[in-house]
Enzyme design. Structure first.
Site, short mmCIF file in Angstrom:
data_model
loop_
_atom_site.label_atom_id
_atom_site.label_comp_id
_atom_site.label_asym_id
_atom_site.label_seq_id
_atom_site.Cartn_x
_atom_site.Cartn_y
_atom_site.Cartn_z
N SER A 223 0.99 -1.39 -0.08
CA SER A 223 -0.10 0.14 -0.15
C SER A 223 0.85 1.24 0.02
O SER A 223 1.66 1.37 -0.74
CB SER A 223 -0.94 0.01 1.11
OG SER A 223 -1.92 1.13 1.01
N ASP A 450 -8.81 -4.05 -6.29
CA ASP A 450 -8.39 -3.41 -5.10
C ASP A 450 -9.27 -2.17 -5.04
O ASP A 450 -9.40 -1.22 -5.60
CB ASP A 450 -7.09 -3.13 -4.99
CG ASP A 450 -6.39 -2.69 -3.86
OD1 ASP A 450 -7.20 -2.18 -3.01
OD2 ASP A 450 -5.16 -3.01 -3.66
N HIS A 479 -7.37 -5.44 -0.83
CA HIS A 479 -5.99 -4.92 -0.82
C HIS A 479 -4.98 -5.78 -0.11
O HIS A 479 -5.17 -6.07 1.27
CB HIS A 479 -6.53 -3.81 0.24
CG HIS A 479 -5.42 -2.66 0.29
ND1 HIS A 479 -5.05 -2.13 -0.76
CD2 HIS A 479 -4.66 -2.10 1.17
CE1 HIS A 479 -4.03 -1.09 -0.47
NE2 HIS A 479 -3.82 -1.46 0.84
#
Length: 517
Positions: A223, A450, A479
């Site tokens: 991320s 995602d 995610h």
């Protein structure tokens, strides 16, 4: 961000505001180092146990795994290395096969604002990688055990990722709240705020590499950690070894406005969950079709817009409900989907006026979102976002953007496009954003669906890193994919690259059952 987005967000402490136009020149390569940094690069690392007291569960787990912890000294401002310094906390789990050891692998879980010391514990899930590398965890500057904690924001709320609600009046209420939250950060040391940037964290990473005596650094980031990794690749390409970026952010959008493009992806993930719930209508009773399940969610949202729902001790209004749903959508596994279904059923009862008691997981999520009692990752991460890229200071800009997309992003757009504390930040970024474009090699992996870092942004990262390869997990709405999605095609490729240096010959797609193309 971890598999729970922040933040938030946890893992995704990536927050939605409109960014101001970038400065004319974007920062790129790190200037040649001067002798002033030699004392930091050559400092002795003193390793010690990780547990800090009887209530330190994370430290106890690290000690049980035989990890060791330490602190290194870094400049607060790299432009003034002879000035003020801070400490950065790190952990190490030594390679399990010293005779095959390749180097060091630093792991970042996302955020920004998420501590990273415990990340070395994932070595047990990737034994071949753990055999080849000393695994390094790091609490980034101003986060967790690292120095400069006074930069963290003092809030009575767990996250500022809030929806603007259904009207201009509710938006204006949010503007007042964001101004107050920015003031809660302004109470810290103003002189430190501009130095919370990702560029400085990348510089800290390189000092860790040097202090460890490693000629190069390998890296695994998730991320926000993908942006941090890309910044390091751009600033220190000659010192980067094998880099894996999981669930990549759009490097050109990163900053206070990172979530702005995520509304459609969140809506798509919600539709995927609704289709799952519809096939279980005989048990869940949320709707026999995906459309009817979504209608159930819409009725809950409308009720929350009229009056906050009473959920145990919590009040869930229109500003909070979209975040609660989006946080649950970070995982598309059977257990996570069932948990979201239970939450929606409970919220439906609350929308009808019933007195309800949340399950422990929902209670924890609401506590984190609504109070200052939770982990508060974005209280630590907000200074990073605001130091990386300036945000528009005109509230009207955000409201017009929300209104322009309200029809096609009715639930999540008012959240992802909303104003943030960065609009009222007391200091400006010390440096322009980083232009991460480089031909340094890397492996990028992510889910096509995602909801937090959309696939369009993942592809933008792939274009920026021209020497990289990309693996896309089709049919997945989650995610974080490596070691989390049950996808051997991803796990095998990442392990093969980190342990053997083999990148895929070309960009590929695959599914959880192994089908690829």
């Amino acid at each position: 961000m971890n598999k729970t987005p922040l933040l938030i967000v946890t893992g995704v402490a990536v927050f939605g505001t409109l960014a101001s136009p970038p400065p004319p020149a974007a920062a790129t390569l790190e200037p040649r180092r001067t002798g002033a940094l030699a004392r930091f690069e050559q400092q002795e690392i003193v390793w010690h146990g990780c547990r800090k007291g009887p209530d330190d569960a994370a430290g106890r787990r690290l000690d049980a795994a035989r990890a060791r912890c330490a602190e290194i000294t870094v400049p607060l401002d790299y432009a003034r290395p002879d000035g003020r310094t801070i400490k950065v906390a790190m952990s190490r789990l030594e390679a399990t096969a010293p005779g095959r050891r390749r180097g060091v692998l630093l792991i970042n879980p996302g955020g920004p604002g998420v501590p990273g010391l415990s990340q070395v514990l994932i070595g047990s899930a990737m034994p071949e990688v753990a055999a080849r590398y000393d695994l390094i965890g790091m609490d980034p500057r101003f986060v967790g055990r690292s120095g400069g904690a006074s930069v963290g924001c003092r809030w009575d709320t767990g996250t500022f990722v809030r929806s603007a609600g259904p009207s201009r009046a509710t938006f204006d209420e949010g503007v007042t709240a964001m101004r107050r939250l920015a003031a809660g950060c302004a109470g810290s040391d103003h002189g430190m705020l501009p130095h919370a940037s990702t560029r400085n964290t990348a510089r800290d990473m390189d000092l860790i590499r040097a202090a460890l005596g490693a000629p190069k650094l390998s890296y695994l980031g998730v991320s926000y950690g993908t942006y941090l990794g890309a910044v390091y690749l751009r600033m220190f390409p000659g010192r980067a070894d094998r880099f894996v970026l999981d669930s990549a952010v759009d490097p050109d959008a990163y900053g206070p406005g990172l979530l702005r493009p995520a509304g459609p992806a969140m809506e798509a993930a919600l539709r995927a969950w609704a289709a799952w719930a519809a096939t279980r209508h005989d048990r869940l009773r949320l709707g026999a079709t995906a459309g009817r399940v979504l209608a159930t969610v819409d009725r809950i949202a409308r009720a929350a817009g009229r009056r906050p729902l009473r959920v145990g001790p919590h009040r869930v209004g229109a500003s909070v409900l979209p975040y609660v749903l989006a946080a649950r959508l970070a995982d598309d596994g059977e257990e996570a989907y069932a948990s979201l279904a239970a939450d929606v059923a409970l919220l439906r009862q609350a929308a009808r006026g019933a007195r309800v008691t949340p399950a422990a997981s929902l209670d924890l999520l609401l506590t984190d979102a609504l109070t200052g009692a939770g982990e508060g990752f974005d209280r630590a991460g907000t200074p990073v976002l605001c130091a990386d890229r300036a945000a528009s200071r005109d509230p009207g800009t955000y409201f017009r953007d929300i209104e322009a997309h309200r029809a096609d992003e009715p639930l999540f757009g008012p959240m992802t496009r909303n104003i943030s504390p960065c609009a009222f930040w007391p200091t400006a970024p010390a440096e322009p954003p980083t232009d991460v474009r480089t031909d340094a090699p890397a492996l990028i992996v992510g889910a096509a669906g995602d909801p937090w870092t959309p696939h369009t942004g993942q592809r933008a990262m792939r274009r920026a890193l021209s020497g990289s390869r990309m693996i896309t997990l089709r049919g997945a709405y989650r995610h974080g994919v490596f070691l989390a999605a049950g996808a051997p095609c991803v796990d095998t490729a990442v392990t093969r690259y980190l342990s053997g240096g083999v990148l895929p010959a070309a960009d590929t797609t695959c599914t959880r059952n192994g089908a690829g193309g």
